[in-house]
Design a protein around this motif. Structure first.
Motif, PDB file in Angstrom:
ATOM      1  N   THR A 211      38.340  11.883  59.414  1.00  0.00           N
ATOM      2  CA  THR A 211      38.599  12.640  60.616  1.00  0.00           C
ATOM      3  C   THR A 211      39.696  13.497  60.733  1.00  0.00           C
ATOM      4  O   THR A 211      39.714  14.761  60.935  1.00  0.00           O
ATOM      5  CB  THR A 211      38.177  11.699  61.697  1.00  0.00           C
ATOM      6  OG1 THR A 211      37.059  10.977  61.513  1.00  0.00           O
ATOM      7  CG2 THR A 211      38.239  12.523  62.962  1.00  0.00           C
ATOM      8  N   VAL A 212      40.998  12.760  60.590  1.00  0.00           N
ATOM      9  CA  VAL A 212      42.278  13.580  60.773  1.00  0.00           C
ATOM     10  C   VAL A 212      42.379  14.753  59.722  1.00  0.00           C
ATOM     11  O   VAL A 212      42.565  15.789  59.879  1.00  0.00           O
ATOM     12  CB  VAL A 212      43.282  12.649  60.508  1.00  0.00           C
ATOM     13  CG1 VAL A 212      44.687  13.436  60.521  1.00  0.00           C
ATOM     14  CG2 VAL A 212      43.277  11.505  61.595  1.00  0.00           C
ATOM     15  N   THR A 213      42.017  14.737  58.395  1.00  0.00           N
ATOM     16  CA  THR A 213      41.973  15.612  57.334  1.00  0.00           C
ATOM     17  C   THR A 213      41.124  16.815  57.559  1.00  0.00           C
ATOM     18  O   THR A 213      41.508  17.910  57.390  1.00  0.00           O
ATOM     19  CB  THR A 213      41.970  15.161  55.899  1.00  0.00           C
ATOM     20  OG1 THR A 213      40.476  14.349  55.878  1.00  0.00           O
ATOM     21  CG2 THR A 213      43.005  14.059  55.625  1.00  0.00           C
ATOM     22  N   PHE A 214      39.824  16.468  58.027  1.00  0.00           N
ATOM     23  CA  PHE A 214      38.959  17.297  58.544  1.00  0.00           C
ATOM     24  C   PHE A 214      39.550  18.262  59.538  1.00  0.00           C
ATOM     25  O   PHE A 214      39.425  19.366  59.540  1.00  0.00           O
ATOM     26  CB  PHE A 214      37.598  16.761  58.906  1.00  0.00           C
ATOM     27  CG  PHE A 214      36.580  17.909  59.265  1.00  0.00           C
ATOM     28  CD1 PHE A 214      36.112  18.680  58.459  1.00  0.00           C
ATOM     29  CD2 PHE A 214      36.270  17.677  60.498  1.00  0.00           C
ATOM     30  CE1 PHE A 214      35.011  19.637  58.776  1.00  0.00           C
ATOM     31  CE2 PHE A 214      35.005  18.721  61.056  1.00  0.00           C
ATOM     32  CZ  PHE A 214      34.607  19.545  59.935  1.00  0.00           C
ATOM     33  N   CYS A 215      39.985  17.528  60.516  1.00  0.00           N
ATOM     34  CA  CYS A 215      40.411  18.431  61.957  1.00  0.00           C
ATOM     35  C   CYS A 215      41.950  19.281  61.213  1.00  0.00           C
ATOM     36  O   CYS A 215      42.097  20.518  61.645  1.00  0.00           O
ATOM     37  CB  CYS A 215      41.094  17.598  62.816  1.00  0.00           C
ATOM     38  SG  CYS A 215      39.641  16.660  63.501  1.00  0.00           S
ATOM     39  N   PHE A 216      42.815  18.669  60.401  1.00  0.00           N
ATOM     40  CA  PHE A 216      43.771  19.504  59.754  1.00  0.00           C
ATOM     41  C   PHE A 216      43.210  20.397  59.000  1.00  0.00           C
ATOM     42  O   PHE A 216      43.956  21.581  59.014  1.00  0.00           O
ATOM     43  CB  PHE A 216      44.562  18.384  58.996  1.00  0.00           C
ATOM     44  CG  PHE A 216      45.743  19.083  58.589  1.00  0.00           C
ATOM     45  CD1 PHE A 216      46.885  19.719  59.550  1.00  0.00           C
ATOM     46  CD2 PHE A 216      46.212  19.005  57.215  1.00  0.00           C
ATOM     47  CE1 PHE A 216      47.982  20.332  58.945  1.00  0.00           C
ATOM     48  CE2 PHE A 216      47.240  19.709  56.800  1.00  0.00           C
ATOM     49  CZ  PHE A 216      48.309  20.192  57.703  1.00  0.00           C
ATOM     50  N   SER A 217      42.313  20.234  58.272  1.00  0.00           N
ATOM     51  CA  SER A 217      41.872  21.659  57.355  1.00  0.00           C
ATOM     52  C   SER A 217      41.185  22.551  58.178  1.00  0.00           C
ATOM     53  O   SER A 217      41.456  23.903  57.971  1.00  0.00           O
ATOM     54  CB  SER A 217      40.521  20.970  56.699  1.00  0.00           C
ATOM     55  OG  SER A 217      41.097  19.873  55.675  1.00  0.00           O
ATOM     56  N   LEU A 218      40.604  22.280  59.599  1.00  0.00           N
ATOM     57  CA  LEU A 218      40.037  23.213  60.241  1.00  0.00           C
ATOM     58  C   LEU A 218      41.433  24.126  60.937  1.00  0.00           C
ATOM     59  O   LEU A 218      41.205  25.390  61.000  1.00  0.00           O
ATOM     60  CB  LEU A 218      39.358  22.916  61.547  1.00  0.00           C
ATOM     61  CG  LEU A 218      37.935  22.066  61.025  1.00  0.00           C
ATOM     62  CD1 LEU A 218      37.081  21.489  62.133  1.00  0.00           C
ATOM     63  CD2 LEU A 218      36.966  23.170  60.677  1.00  0.00           C
ATOM     64  N   ALA A 219      42.283  23.527  61.203  1.00  0.00           N
ATOM     65  CA  ALA A 219      43.670  24.108  61.685  1.00  0.00           C
ATOM     66  C   ALA A 219      44.081  25.095  60.525  1.00  0.00           C
ATOM     67  O   ALA A 219      44.466  26.255  60.953  1.00  0.00           O
ATOM     68  CB  ALA A 219      44.708  23.100  62.151  1.00  0.00           C
ATOM     69  N   LEU A 220      44.232  24.698  59.414  1.00  0.00           N
ATOM     70  CA  LEU A 220      44.664  25.641  58.247  1.00  0.00           C
ATOM     71  C   LEU A 220      43.649  26.766  57.942  1.00  0.00           C
ATOM     72  O   LEU A 220      43.944  27.832  57.531  1.00  0.00           O
ATOM     73  CB  LEU A 220      44.920  24.627  57.078  1.00  0.00           C
ATOM     74  CG  LEU A 220      46.173  23.892  57.169  1.00  0.00           C
ATOM     75  CD1 LEU A 220      46.141  23.119  55.639  1.00  0.00           C
ATOM     76  CD2 LEU A 220      47.486  24.498  57.411  1.00  0.00           C
ATOM     77  N   LEU A 221      42.602  26.354  58.345  1.00  0.00           N
ATOM     78  CA  LEU A 221      41.443  27.396  58.066  1.00  0.00           C
ATOM     79  C   LEU A 221      41.560  28.548  58.785  1.00  0.00           C
ATOM     80  O   LEU A 221      41.288  29.714  58.472  1.00  0.00           O
ATOM     81  CB  LEU A 221      39.875  26.759  58.074  1.00  0.00           C
ATOM     82  CG  LEU A 221      38.718  27.833  57.613  1.00  0.00           C
ATOM     83  CD1 LEU A 221      38.877  27.925  56.181  1.00  0.00           C
ATOM     84  CD2 LEU A 221      37.746  27.106  57.946  1.00  0.00           C
ATOM     85  N   GLY A 222      41.884  28.280  60.121  1.00  0.00           N
ATOM     86  CA  GLY A 222      42.278  29.444  61.236  1.00  0.00           C
ATOM     87  C   GLY A 222      43.253  30.275  60.845  1.00  0.00           C
ATOM     88  O   GLY A 222      43.303  31.344  61.395  1.00  0.00           O
ATOM     89  N   ARG A 223      44.371  29.915  59.799  1.00  0.00           N
ATOM     90  CA  ARG A 223      45.263  30.757  59.466  1.00  0.00           C
ATOM     91  C   ARG A 223      44.933  32.046  58.660  1.00  0.00           C
ATOM     92  O   ARG A 223      45.677  32.908  58.078  1.00  0.00           O
ATOM     93  CB  ARG A 223      46.401  30.025  58.922  1.00  0.00           C
ATOM     94  CG  ARG A 223      46.736  29.062  59.849  1.00  0.00           C
ATOM     95  CD  ARG A 223      48.040  28.000  59.107  1.00  0.00           C
ATOM     96  NE  ARG A 223      49.110  29.202  58.868  1.00  0.00           N
ATOM     97  CZ  ARG A 223      50.406  28.498  58.067  1.00  0.00           C
ATOM     98  NH1 ARG A 223      50.178  27.186  57.942  1.00  0.00           N
ATOM     99  NH2 ARG A 223      51.272  29.179  57.820  1.00  0.00           N
ATOM    100  N   LEU A 224      43.594  31.761  58.082  1.00  0.00           N
ATOM    101  CA  LEU A 224      43.139  32.729  57.045  1.00  0.00           C
ATOM    102  C   LEU A 224      42.562  33.828  57.604  1.00  0.00           C
ATOM    103  O   LEU A 224      41.738  33.815  58.667  1.00  0.00           O
ATOM    104  CB  LEU A 224      42.008  31.985  55.867  1.00  0.00           C
ATOM    105  CG  LEU A 224      42.538  30.748  55.203  1.00  0.00           C
ATOM    106  CD1 LEU A 224      41.338  30.239  54.375  1.00  0.00           C
ATOM    107  CD2 LEU A 224      43.642  31.279  54.251  1.00  0.00           C
TER     108      LEU A 224
END
Length: 288
Positions: A211-224
């Motif tokens: 759950t935490v890694t998924f949410c962190f991935s979404l945060a990084l995805l928003g930087r693209l």
């Protein structure tokens, strides 16, 4: 022997049709792309094994066997994830740079998350009947562990899709960051939870990590640049499907296994129609 034979066949084909040359620029770019993936793969391997290593210190062999069965059946969903990845990766890289790249990714994401959630729901709903039919009665408690790993597999599958987007943008370093955070959290959570909660502590640590890694991935995805991934409706979809499957799983007609299955199938149809209506009328559904 199979690996050696395959290597010789591939090598002979490559040497016959591809001229060999050393391009330092290409090698440098290749190393920059792939270097973060090696420690990320090592971290994934550690996360998949540390729970059982730590469980051996705190639970009996019978409980460890129950946990292993639940983990194996619950993560069987990752077969679908692997097949999907192999199928869509070429399409994603081929469409990268096109003006409609974001639209194609969103379409893939919508279909994939919905399909994965529905497949996971079926595993949850019928896991008790499956365990009771194919295994000894002593392993029946494994069905209480399976939903944890199904949810984790859904999140991990979504994570795989995000990682593929990172690869398309040559942001493999993001996968390294995510893996390191996941590894640290997984080890810490297992060490803290297993002594008091046993196999359920390990299951909670697993779902917490994903759950935490998924949410962190979404945060990084928003930087693209150019990627707009509004996940709100998908989170709602996953939550409702999993919650409904947990309720249906509890249906038990003690007099007959076939009646239990029939009632569950009827419940699936009714709940499926209800969830379809909710999804179509969810205010954020049109944004995806």
């Amino acid at each position: 022997s199979n690996i050696i034979f395959s290597f010789l066949v591939y090598a002979s084909v490559i040497f016959r049709h591809v001229p060999l040359s050393i391009n330092r620029t290409f090698l440098r770019e290749g190393f920059r792309f792939s270097a973060p993936l090696l420690p990320a793969a090592f971290a994934a391997m550690m996360m998949s094994s540390f729970d059982r290593i730590w469980l051996e210190r705190h639970v009996s062999l019978s409980e460890l066997g129950i946990y292993t069965i639940g983990c194996t059946l619950g993560t069987g969903l990752l077969v679908i994830v692997r097949a999907f990845y192999m199928a869509v990766e070429p399409e994603m890289f081929a469409s990268f740079g096109h003006p409609d790249f974001n639209r194609r990714i969103l379409a893939l994401k919508n279909r994939f998350i919905l399909s994965l959630s529905c497949a996971g729901a079926l595993i949850i709903i019928f896991c008790r009947e499956a365990v009771g039919t194919i295994l000894h009665v002593d392993f029946l408690p494994a069905h209480t562990i399976i939903p944890f790993f199904v949810v984790g597999s859904v999140l991990r599958g979504s994570q795989t899709l995000i990682n593929t987007v990172f690869h398309a943008f040559s942001r493999t370093k993001y996968e390294f960051y995510i893996a390191m955070i996941g590894l640290g959290l997984n080890i810490s959570a297992n060490i803290f939870l297993i002594p008091s909660l046993g196999i359920y502590g390990a299951a909670i640590a697993s779902i917490l990590t994903f759950t935490v890694t998924f949410c962190f991935s979404l945060a990084l995805l928003g930087r693209l640049k150019g990627i707009r991934w509004d996940i709100a409706s998908e989170i709602l979809t996953i939550s409702l499907i999993i919650a409904a499957s947990l309720l249906i799983m509890k249906i038990d007609v003690e007099s007959s296994l076939f009646q239990t299955i029939a009632v569950k199938l009827a419940a699936i149809v009714i709940v499926g129609l209800l969830l379809t209506w909710i999804r179509r009328n969810w205010p954020l559904a049109s944004t995806n």
